[in-house]
Write an enzyme that holds these catalytic residues in place. Structure first.
Site, PDB file in Angstrom:
ATOM      1  N   LEU A 197     -22.198-113.080-136.183  1.00  0.00           N
ATOM      2  CA  LEU A 197     -20.986-112.335-136.812  1.00  0.00           C
ATOM      3  C   LEU A 197     -19.415-112.259-135.670  1.00  0.00           C
ATOM      4  O   LEU A 197     -18.742-112.201-136.281  1.00  0.00           O
ATOM      5  CB  LEU A 197     -21.103-110.211-137.448  1.00  0.00           C
ATOM      6  CG  LEU A 197     -22.420-110.779-137.996  1.00  0.00           C
ATOM      7  CD1 LEU A 197     -22.126-109.142-138.378  1.00  0.00           C
ATOM      8  CD2 LEU A 197     -22.132-111.512-139.118  1.00  0.00           C
ATOM      9  N   ASP A 232     -29.172-118.414-139.136  1.00  0.00           N
ATOM     10  CA  ASP A 232     -28.694-118.933-137.680  1.00  0.00           C
ATOM     11  C   ASP A 232     -27.116-118.885-138.052  1.00  0.00           C
ATOM     12  O   ASP A 232     -26.439-119.909-137.909  1.00  0.00           O
ATOM     13  CB  ASP A 232     -29.489-120.194-137.335  1.00  0.00           C
ATOM     14  CG  ASP A 232     -28.864-120.446-136.513  1.00  0.00           C
ATOM     15  OD1 ASP A 232     -28.600-119.156-135.084  1.00  0.00           O
ATOM     16  OD2 ASP A 232     -28.861-122.009-135.183  1.00  0.00           O
TER      17      ASP A 232
END
Lengths: 337, 456
Positions: B93, B335
Site C-alpha cells: 500500500l 501482488d
C-alpha cells in the site's frame, strides 16, 4: 519506385515492438531493430547504400540531401567508432550534427532520460542517433519523441545494433553476392552481443543458407536456437565449410562475472588463428565489428590478413548509415523515395 | 485457528460511515434483498435476504428477533451474487515511506472497489514494520481511511536486513498476522534456519518468497527465448527453485509453517507438490497476473509487464493454472505494487517492477471461472476461505450468521473493460488496460459498513 509495405495486423494487447518503426503510410520512420523490416526493406537499404558508397569515392564527398536538418548523436554510452561514422554519414548528407556525450553528463546528475530527450527536442532536432546501455532504450525514445523526429538505434544494451548488422550484410553481399548458399558463423560472446542478435535477424531475413554461433555455453543465451541459428561449442566443427566468419569482441569486464576462466583459455579454444581459419572454406571472409582485441579473439595475422574485411566494414558503415538516414528522413518529409 | 487480533482490528473503529449516515437510518444495519448468496466453504448457494448489524451477519433468510426493520437500510440485489469479501494476501500500500506512489487511503479505496475487504501488507515499509508501533500506525491510517481492513505482516529480521531477528513474538502479540522478510534475502542460510526455528517456537505463520539474489541479479525478464531476442538480462527459473528447495529442506527440520506468496514456475510448483505430499506445513500462492500473462507479454517492452518474479512461459502459466484448479496452489494474490508514472517512464530494464493489481484480482480470477480453468468454488476458496485460514482471520472469509459482515456484491452479467485512467488506485500501472471482463463489483461492505458503491 516505392516499395509497397503491407502493415501487419497488430494484436490488441501485444503491439509488435518493431511496428513503431513505420509511419502510417508504411514508410520507414525510425530504425530501432532489424525485426519486422523484412527482406524488401533490408534490400532497399543495401541498394541505397551502394549509391552512397560511391559518394565517398568522389572528390567532394557531400550530397545535399539533409541540408538544413539537424542530427543529434545522443550517446549515453561511450563509443568512438560508431559515433564517428554516424557523424561522418550525417555530414556527408550536409546535415548539421550535434554530438552529445551523455555518459558523463545529464543523466548522471539525476535528470531522467525523458527530460534529457525533451530538452534536446526543444533545440529543433530532426533525428536522434541513440546509443544506450539498456535494452529497449531506443524503443522508449521512439515512443516519446515528437512526430517530426526520427530515431536511429546505434546500439541498446544487449538488444539491437541494426546499422552494424546492415553494414555487415552489405559487406558480405559485395563479396559473395547471393546469401542463400552461404554458411555464416558468429563466434564469441553471443550472450551480451547486440551485434550478434541483429546479425541473426538480418542474415535470416536475407535467407542465408546456414547461420551458426560458436561459443562456450556460458556465452550462449537461453533458447538462442529459436532465433534461427545452430549452436556449436567446438571451433573445428563450427567452422567446417563456413563462407563467412564474424568474430565478436570479447568484453574483458564480462570475464570477471565468471563466464570464462581466462582470456588465454578462450583464445586457445575460440580465438581465430591462422590454424583455425584453415578449417573454414579457403575463401572464407573474416569480419569483426571492432574494436578487435588482438591475441584475445583474433590473431593479428588474421585480422590484417588477405581474408579480413575488417577495415572495409568500417568504410561501408558510412554508406549504410547515410542510406538509413536519408530513407528515414524522407519518410518524415512525407516524400516517397 | 487463532482469533483475529482485536487490539489492532477495525472493531473499535472510531470512524463513522465513510459516506455519512442518513437521518433516522442506522447505517450499521443493512438488509440485502434477493441476492444469490454464494459461499462454497459452508455449502451456501441460495437466493435469500441477509441481515447485517453491529458489523456482523445477524440473519440469513429471516431477520433476527430484535430486528428494528424501520431503521435499517434496504438494498435490492436481485440478479446479483453476494460472496465473502476477498482477502488479498500480499499487497503493497506504499505507506509509510512511499506516499508519493500511493497511500493507505487511496489503496484501501481501490481494494474495496475491487471487492477486496481485507488487505494483507508485507513489512517492507519505511520505517520497516519490525515494531508494534509501525503496525499500530498502519492500523490507524487504515481506520481513518475507513475502507478496507488492513492487516500487517511483521518483519522477520530487524530492518529486514537479514542479520538480526526481529521481535516476532511481540509483533504477533501486537496483532501482526504473520511474519516475513518480504523480498529481502537473509545474510546466510544459518540465520534463515534460526529465524524459522524461532518462528516455529510460537507457531507463527511465515511468508517467504524464494528468490536467490545472486541468480536474479540484474535480471528483469524470464530467461528464455523472448529475453534472448530482446537482449534483456534473464532471470532463470533456478533463481526460484534453488532457494525454494533450501527452504523446504529447512521446513522439514524446523517444522515452521511457511507460505510462499507467489510461485512463477512449473518447476517450483513441482517442489511444492512433493513437499505437501511429504506432509510438510507449506502452502503456496500465485499472483493473478501470473495466471494470465507470459513472457510473450514482455515482447512489446511494455514496462507494465515488468514484474518480479518475471512472467514465464506458457507452459509455466498453464502449470500454475492446473495447480490452482487442483488446490495445490492455495491462494491467489494481487501482488499489488502501485507506482507513480515516472517509475515506469524509462527503458524496460530500468523501470520499477510491479503492477497495480487490487482492482483486477477478483475480475481476473472470475475470468478463469468463465473460461472453465477453475470452478467457482475454487475461486472463492482461493480468494477468501484459504487466505482467512492462513492468516488466522477466523471470523472472515465466509457467509454465516455471526461472521464478520465483510461482503462483496457482484453483478455476474455486467460487461466492462478496464480503463487504467479510471482506476481508484493511485497507480495506473496495469498490463490489463483494455481487457474485457464480466462480473463487476457493485457494492462492498466491511465490518457491516458499506464502503463502496459503484456509481451508476
Amino acid at each position: 519506385m516505392a516499395v509497397k509495405f503491407v502493415r501487419p495486423k497488430i494484436p490488441k494487447f501485444a503491439p509488435d515492438p518493431w511496428a513503431i518503426q513505420f509511419d502510417e503510410q508504411g514508410h520507414l520512420r525510425h530504425l530501432l531493430t532489424i525485426e519486422g523490416l523484412g527482406p524488401q526493406w533490408i534490400t532497399r537499404i543495401l541498394d541505397t547504400a551502394e549509391g552512397f558508397v560511391s559518394v565517398t569515392d568522389r572528390e567532394i564527398k557531400k550530397v545535399p540531401l539533409l541540408r538544413g536538418r539537424t542530427v543529434v548523436n545522443l550517446f549515453f554510452e561511450s563509443s568512438t567508432r560508431t559515433r564517428t561514422t554516424f557523424e561522418l554519414a550525417a555530414k556527408r548528407l550536409s546535415a548539421d550534427v550535434l554530438n552529445l556525450n551523455l555518459a558523463t553528463s545529464a543523466t548522471k546528475k539525476g535528470e531522467s532520460l525523458l527530460d534529457t530527450l525533451r530538452n534536446i527536442e526543444a533545440m529543433q532536432a530532426d533525428m536522434f542517433v541513440v546509443r544506450h546501455e539498456q535494452s529497449g532504450a531506443a524503443h522508449f525514445i521512439a515512443r516519446h519523441v515528437a512526430p517530426h523526429v526520427s530515431v536511429l538505434n546505434a546500439g541498446d544494451g544487449w538488444h539491437s545494433h541494426p546499422t552494424q548488422a546492415l553494414l555487415d550484410a552489405f559487406t558480405i553481399r559485395r563479396h559473395k553476392g547471393d546469401f542463400t548458399p552461404l554458411r555464416v558463423a558468429i563466434v564469441g560472446d553471443i550472450r551480451h552481443s547486440r551485434v550478434a542478435r541483429s546479425q541473426m535477424h538480418v542474415l535470416n531475413s536475407l535467407n542465408v543458407g546456414e547461420l551458426r554461433v560458436i561459443a562456450p555455453r556460458t556465452l550462449i543465451p537461453t533458447d538462442v536456437e529459436k532465433l534461427g541459428v545452430r549452436v556449436f561449442h567446438d571451433m573445428r566443427e563450427g567452422l567446417k565449410d563456413v563462407d563467412v566468419i564474424i568474430m565478436l569482441r570479447l568484453q574483458r569486464e564480462r570475464m570477471e562475472a565468471g563466464l570464462l576462466p581466462s582470456e588465454e583459455e578462450f583464445y586457445r579454444l575460440y580465438g581465430l588463428t591462422e590454424e583455425k581459419l584453415a578449417w573454414a572454406k579457403p575463401d572464407a571472409m573474416v569480419m569483426h565489428p571492432g574494436p578487435a582485441n588482438r591475441g584475445v579473439e583474433i590473431e593479428s595475422s588474421v585480422a590484417d590478413g588477405p581474408q579480413s574485411v575488417i577495415l572495409e566494414q568500417v568504410s561501408n558503415g558510412i554508406g549504410v548509415r547515410m542510406a538509413v538516414m536519408s530513407l528515414c528522413m524522407s519518410a518524415n518529409r512525407g516524400e516517397t523515395t | 485457528m487463532k482469533d483475529a487480533p482485536e487490539n489492532l482490528g477495525l472493531d473499535y473503529d472510531p470512524v463513522r460511515h465513510p459516506e455519512g449516515c442518513r437521518e433516522g437510518i442506522d447505517c450499521d444495519r443493512w438488509v440485502i434483498r434477493g441476492a444469490r448468496l454464494r459461499d462454497p466453504s459452508n455449502g451456501l448457494d441460495t437466493t435469500s435476504d441477509i441481515y447485517l448489524g453491529g458489523g456482523r451477519i445477524v440473519g440469513i433468510g429471516e431477520a433476527p428477533g430484535d430486528w428494528p426493520a424501520d431503521t435499517a437500510e434496504h438494498v435490492c440485489a436481485e440478479g446479483h451474487w453476494l460472496i465473502p469479501g476477498v482477502i488479498d494476501g500480499w499487497a503493497r500500500l506504499r505507506e509509510p515511506g512511499h506516499e508519493h506512489k500511493a497511500t493507505i487511503a487511496t489503496e484501501s479505496a481501490a481494494a474495496v472497489a475491487g471487492g477486496i475487504t481485507t488487505v494483507v501488507m508485507p513489512p517492507d515499509t519505511i520505517p520497516v514494520l519490525d515494531t508494534v508501533a509501525v503496525a499500530r500506525y498502519i492500523k490507524r491510517r487504515a481506520q481513518l481511511a475507513g475502507r478496507a481492513r488492513v492487516v500487517a505482516i511483521g518483519a522477520m529480521t530487524q530492518q529486514l536486513d537479514g542479520e538480526l531477528l526481529a521481535e516476532m513474538a511481540a509483533l504477533d502479540a501486537g496483532g501482526c498476522v504473520a511474519i516475513s522478510n518480504a523480498h529481502y534475502p537473509f545474510q546466510d542460510l544459518r540465520l534463515m534456519r534460526r529465524a524459522l526455528e524461532y518462528a516455529a517456537t510460537f507457531d507463527l505463520q511465515v511468508l517467504l518468497q524464494p528468490l536467490d539474489p545472486s541468480l536474479s541479479a540484474r535480471g528483469c525478464a524470464h530467461d528464455g527465448a523472448v529475453a534472448t531476442r530482446l537482449g534483456l538480462p534473464g532471470l532463470p527459473v533456478s533463481a526460484e527453485t534453488a532457494p525454494l528447495a533450501q527452504l523446504i529442506a529447512m521446513i522439514s527440520e524446523t517444522g515452521a509453517r511457511v507460505h510462499v506468496p507467489q510461485l512463477s514456475s512449473a518447476a517450483a510448483l513441482k517442489l511444492i507438490e512433493r513437499a505437501k505430499a511429504d506432509g510438510l506445513p507449506i502452502t503456496a500462492g500465485v499472483s493473478a497476473h501470473h495466471l494470465w500473462l507470459t513472457e510473450m507479454d514482455t515482447d512489446a517492452l511494455d514496462p507494465n509487464s515488468h514484474v518480479i518474479p518475471p512472467l514465464r512461459t506458457i507452459r509455466d502459466r498453464d502449470a500454475l493454472r492446473r495447480g490452482l484448479a487442483e488446490g495445490l496452489i492455495d491462494t491467489v494474490v494481487s501482488d499489488h505494487q502501485p507506482h507513480e508514472p515516472d517509475a515506469k517512464l524509462a527503458p524496460f530494464p530500468e523501470t520499477e517492477p510491479g503492477v497495480s493489481g487490487l482492482e483486477t484480482l477478483l475480475p481476473l480470477v472470475m475470468k478463469l471461472v468463465e473460461e472453465g480453468v477453475i470452478d467457482f468454488d475454487r475461486a472463492i476458496d482461493s480468494l477468501a476461505t484459504r487466505p482467512a485460514a492462513l492468516f488466522g482471520l477466523s471470523d472472515a472469509g465466509s457467509i454465516a450468521v455471526g461472521q464478520r459482515a465483510d461482503l462483496t456484491l457482484i453483478d455476474p452479467d455486467a460487461m466492462w473493460s478496464l480503463d487504467s485512467t479510471g482506476m481508484a488506485s493511485a497507480g495506473e500501472n496495469t498490463p490489463f488496460a483494455g481487457w474485457d471482463f464480466a462480473h463487476q463489483v457493485e457494492t462492498t461492505w466491511v465490518n457491516g459498513r458499506r464502503v463502496f458503491l459503484r456509481e451508476p
